[in-house]
Design a protein around this motif. Structure first.
Motif, PDB file in Angstrom:
ATOM      1  N   LEU A 282      55.534 123.573  -4.956  1.00 18.03           N
ATOM      2  CA  LEU A 282      56.453 125.060  -5.018  1.00 18.03           C
ATOM      3  C   LEU A 282      56.078 125.929  -6.226  1.00 18.03           C
ATOM      4  O   LEU A 282      55.775 127.025  -6.187  1.00 18.03           O
ATOM      5  CB  LEU A 282      57.638 124.841  -4.546  1.00 18.03           C
ATOM      6  N   TYR A 283      56.142 125.167  -7.349  1.00 22.08           N
ATOM      7  CA  TYR A 283      56.240 125.956  -8.737  1.00 22.08           C
ATOM      8  C   TYR A 283      54.931 125.581  -9.477  1.00 22.08           C
ATOM      9  O   TYR A 283      55.000 126.254 -10.777  1.00 22.08           O
ATOM     10  CB  TYR A 283      57.554 125.677  -9.253  1.00 22.08           C
TER      11      TYR A 283
ATOM     12  N   PRO B 248      53.945 129.118  -1.680  1.00 20.84           N
ATOM     13  CA  PRO B 248      55.064 129.860  -1.118  1.00 20.84           C
ATOM     14  C   PRO B 248      55.825 128.795  -0.494  1.00 20.84           C
ATOM     15  O   PRO B 248      55.403 127.972   0.393  1.00 20.84           O
ATOM     16  CB  PRO B 248      54.525 130.912  -0.157  1.00 20.84           C
ATOM     17  N   GLY B 249      57.147 128.860  -0.524  1.00 24.04           N
ATOM     18  CA  GLY B 249      58.071 128.162  -0.010  1.00 24.04           C
ATOM     19  C   GLY B 249      59.498 128.149  -0.998  1.00 24.04           C
ATOM     20  O   GLY B 249      59.399 128.498  -2.065  1.00 24.04           O
ATOM     21  N   ARG B 250      60.460 127.349  -0.319  1.00 25.31           N
ATOM     22  CA  ARG B 250      61.659 127.324  -1.033  1.00 25.31           C
ATOM     23  C   ARG B 250      61.870 125.544  -0.847  1.00 25.31           C
ATOM     24  O   ARG B 250      61.657 125.155   0.104  1.00 25.31           O
ATOM     25  CB  ARG B 250      62.860 127.978  -0.347  1.00 25.31           C
ATOM     26  N   LEU B 251      62.415 125.360  -2.093  1.00 25.17           N
ATOM     27  CA  LEU B 251      63.000 123.888  -2.218  1.00 25.17           C
ATOM     28  C   LEU B 251      64.147 123.387  -1.101  1.00 25.17           C
ATOM     29  O   LEU B 251      65.275 124.250  -0.940  1.00 25.17           O
ATOM     30  CB  LEU B 251      63.591 123.383  -3.505  1.00 25.17           C
ATOM     31  N   ASP B 252      63.920 122.450  -0.168  1.00 26.60           N
ATOM     32  CA  ASP B 252      64.946 122.115   0.480  1.00 26.60           C
ATOM     33  C   ASP B 252      65.995 121.480  -0.068  1.00 26.60           C
ATOM     34  O   ASP B 252      65.949 120.249  -0.251  1.00 26.60           O
ATOM     35  CB  ASP B 252      64.134 121.224   1.813  1.00 26.60           C
ATOM     36  N   VAL B 253      67.068 121.981  -0.347  1.00 26.07           N
ATOM     37  CA  VAL B 253      68.156 121.145  -1.181  1.00 26.07           C
ATOM     38  C   VAL B 253      68.812 120.304  -0.416  1.00 26.07           C
ATOM     39  O   VAL B 253      69.368 119.170  -0.905  1.00 26.07           O
ATOM     40  CB  VAL B 253      69.102 122.348  -1.805  1.00 26.07           C
TER      41      VAL B 253
ATOM     42  N   ASP C 247      61.028 124.671   6.455  1.00 27.93           N
ATOM     43  CA  ASP C 247      60.200 124.440   5.084  1.00 27.93           C
ATOM     44  C   ASP C 247      60.594 122.943   4.485  1.00 27.93           C
ATOM     45  O   ASP C 247      61.330 123.099   3.433  1.00 27.93           O
ATOM     46  CB  ASP C 247      60.214 125.705   4.227  1.00 27.93           C
TER      47      ASP C 247
ATOM     48  N   ARG D 264      57.453 117.630  -4.476  1.00 24.95           N
ATOM     49  CA  ARG D 264      57.671 118.908  -3.731  1.00 24.95           C
ATOM     50  C   ARG D 264      57.700 120.215  -4.704  1.00 24.95           C
ATOM     51  O   ARG D 264      57.437 121.095  -4.542  1.00 24.95           O
ATOM     52  CB  ARG D 264      58.823 118.833  -2.695  1.00 24.95           C
ATOM     53  N   LEU D 265      58.466 119.855  -5.826  1.00 17.07           N
ATOM     54  CA  LEU D 265      58.730 120.887  -6.669  1.00 17.07           C
ATOM     55  C   LEU D 265      57.313 121.398  -7.557  1.00 17.07           C
ATOM     56  O   LEU D 265      57.033 122.591  -7.701  1.00 17.07           O
ATOM     57  CB  LEU D 265      59.666 120.540  -7.930  1.00 17.07           C
TER      58      LEU D 265
ATOM     59  N   HIS E 200      63.303 121.647  10.277  1.00 19.70           N
ATOM     60  CA  HIS E 200      63.580 122.447   9.186  1.00 19.70           C
ATOM     61  C   HIS E 200      62.023 123.403   8.875  1.00 19.70           C
ATOM     62  O   HIS E 200      61.191 122.861   9.071  1.00 19.70           O
ATOM     63  CB  HIS E 200      63.900 121.838   7.761  1.00 19.70           C
TER      64      HIS E 200
END
Length: 496
Positions: free
Chosen positions: A82-83, A203-208, A261, A78-79, A259
């Motif tokens: 995203l990155y 685009p997106g954010r890590l779902d911590v 994202d 997933r990282l 969720h």
């Protein structure tokens, strides 16, 4: 003006040469990460004395890497989505350097466990590498690249055993980790300098919260399954870990579906091709690990039993080494099968060949060369099946979820290997005999044969599940997966 001279006949284009260099680097690096699976197995019985701890605590040195890898694979995937994949690959390689160094300079169980967890986390390199090579390799090299990197999950475990046995036999046990430090430094350097940057971030954010929930649930289930035979399957500890882990995973799934994202898009995972591929991955991972557990024990069993083959740990590892090489040698075969039959047909063939290897083992277990032959057949099947899995996944998921989806598939394989360890332990400890009065019980010859039968059945069921995957139009399993575009800064490098 005279025309430019044409390239020499048979010489690949320069962009192809650069792509081949990248594939070689990520294959080597993935192999280094996969070696961590079996690094300490040859010294497992000596760990309590070496680390001045109990046998039950020392057993966590093996389990810690399993847990670290299981949690890391979907999270690093997933990282990467995203990155970008290269940053995650470099960080994973650097984590392997740190984990190996911690173990190399330690003499007590606490730091060694920390280092082994970090070594397991570094295995998140492999699914990211699989998804990356599919994007950067030219079309005619794509299947070969994916097959080669994917095979390292099996090859590393198989080749790590004789390598680690030789080092442990002739050197201090710390040398195991100093060698892994050296490999990890080379892996980090090559990844940072050879692997190109590509515009593959989304685009997106890590779902911590999702990452923490997945980690807690997986650790609970994997610890319960891997330790069940030692703790007792009806013990409060075993049941509490497994049931608690399952409950956390169910709550995690409920959270992920709501969720915006998620860490893992469960709707994508529930698509029939992806779901069936992941279920089959559990069974093929089971099949791979079953032989890795059973064959060495049978090779090392005393000849006085009438069925044991009396090999040392190093000799057993050397007899197993050709099986690991077989996985890598079958990379071009897997590539051709993927081109001609697609992922569905290739994966079914791989599972079928794996089952055949176990059938051979049932009838040929009277000499080391016979078990080597059976292991080579089974490993050829693993190599073919492992090559097809990521192809089926990547052609059925959006590009923005490619690395996370391959990471989840790799996790399914790891779950299969964990379950195999538990099942084989149950079989081998439930059918025992006493060789001489006062000696501990040992597995019977029939117990080993039953393990081979279970492995064959698991692989055959895996093949049947794969054949339930819908066939794509034209008979090929190609989907809409889009390749990432190299950055402008890297296009000249790729062309040089």
């Amino acid at each position: 003006m005279s025309p430019s001279p044409s390239p020499a006949a048979g010489a690949p284009p320069r962009t192809d040469r650069r792509a081949v260099a990248v594939v070689v680097v990520v294959c080597f690096s993935s192999l280094c990460a996969a070696l961590m699976q079996s690094l300490v197995i040859p010294i497992q019985s000596e760990l309590p004395a070496l680390l001045n701890t109990s046998a039950s605590t020392a057993s966590w040195v093996v389990t810690a890497t399993l847990l670290g890898g299981g949690v890391a694979m979907p999270v690093t995937g997933r990282l990467a989505d995203l990155y970008g994949k290269k940053p995650v690959l470099v960080v994973s390689a650097a984590v392997l350097v740190v984990g190996s160094l911690v173990c190399a300079v330690s003499d007590s169980v606490g730091p060694v466990l920390v280092g082994r967890v970090l070594q397991g986390v570094a295995m998140g390199y492999i699914p990211v590498a699989i998804s990356m090579v599919r994007e950067i390799a030219p079309p005619h090299l794509r299947n070969t690249a994916v097959a080669g990197v994917s095979a390292t999950l099996g090859v590393g475990g198989a080749l790590g055993l004789p390598l680690a046995a030789w080092i442990a036999q002739d050197f201090d046990w710390h040398m195991l980790f100093w060698v892994s430090v050296a490999l990890a430094v080379v892996m980090t350097t090559l990844t940072a300098t050879v692997v190109p940057h590509v515009r593959d971030a989304h685009p997106g954010r890590l779902d911590v919260v999702g990452a923490i929930g997945l980690a807690i649930g997986l650790v609970g289930v994997l610890v319960g399954v891997s330790k069940g035979n030692d703790w007792g399957w009806a013990s409060a500890g075993t049941l509490g870990m497994i049931v608690g882990g399952v409950v956390v995973l169910l709550l995690w799934g409920w959270y992920e579906l709501r969720h915006h994202d998620p860490l893992v898009d469960l709707r994508t995972t529930a698509r029939r091709p992806v779901l069936l591929t992941n279920i089959a991955a559990v069974l093929i991972g089971f099949g791979m690990m079953a032989q890795s557990i059973v064959v060495p024990q049978l090779l090392e069993m005393p000849t006085a039993t009438g069925y044991g083959l009396g090999q040392t740990i190093l000799e057993a590892g050397l007899w197993m080494a050709p099986a690991g090489l077989m996985m890598m040698l079958f990379t071009p075969v897997s590539s051709r099968l993927l081109t001609r039959l697609g992922g569905r047909g290739t994966m079914a063939i791989g599972a079928g060949v794996l089952a055949l290897g176990y059938v051979v083992a049932v009838f040929l277990m009277d000499a080391p060369w016979q078990l080597m032959l059976a292991s080579c057949v089974a490993s050829a099947g693993v190599g073919i099946g492992y090559a097809a899995m990521p192809t089926l996944i990547l052609t059925n998921v959006p590009a923005a979820e490619s690395a996370a989806s391959v990471g989840l598939n790799s996790l399914m394989r790891s779950i299969g290997t964990t379950v195999a360890g538990a099942v084989m332990a149950i079989v081998l400890t439930s059918r025992t005999t006493v060789l001489a009065p006062g000696t501990p019980p040992i597995p019977t010859g029939g117990a080993f044969q039953l393990c081979f039968v279970i492995g064959a059945v698991a692989a055959a069921v895996g093949a049947a599940i794969v054949l339930c995957i819908p066939r794509q139009r034209g008979g090929q399993d190609e989907g809409p997966h889009l390749a990432a575009v190299p950055d402008a800064d890297d296009e000249p490098a790729l062309a040089r």
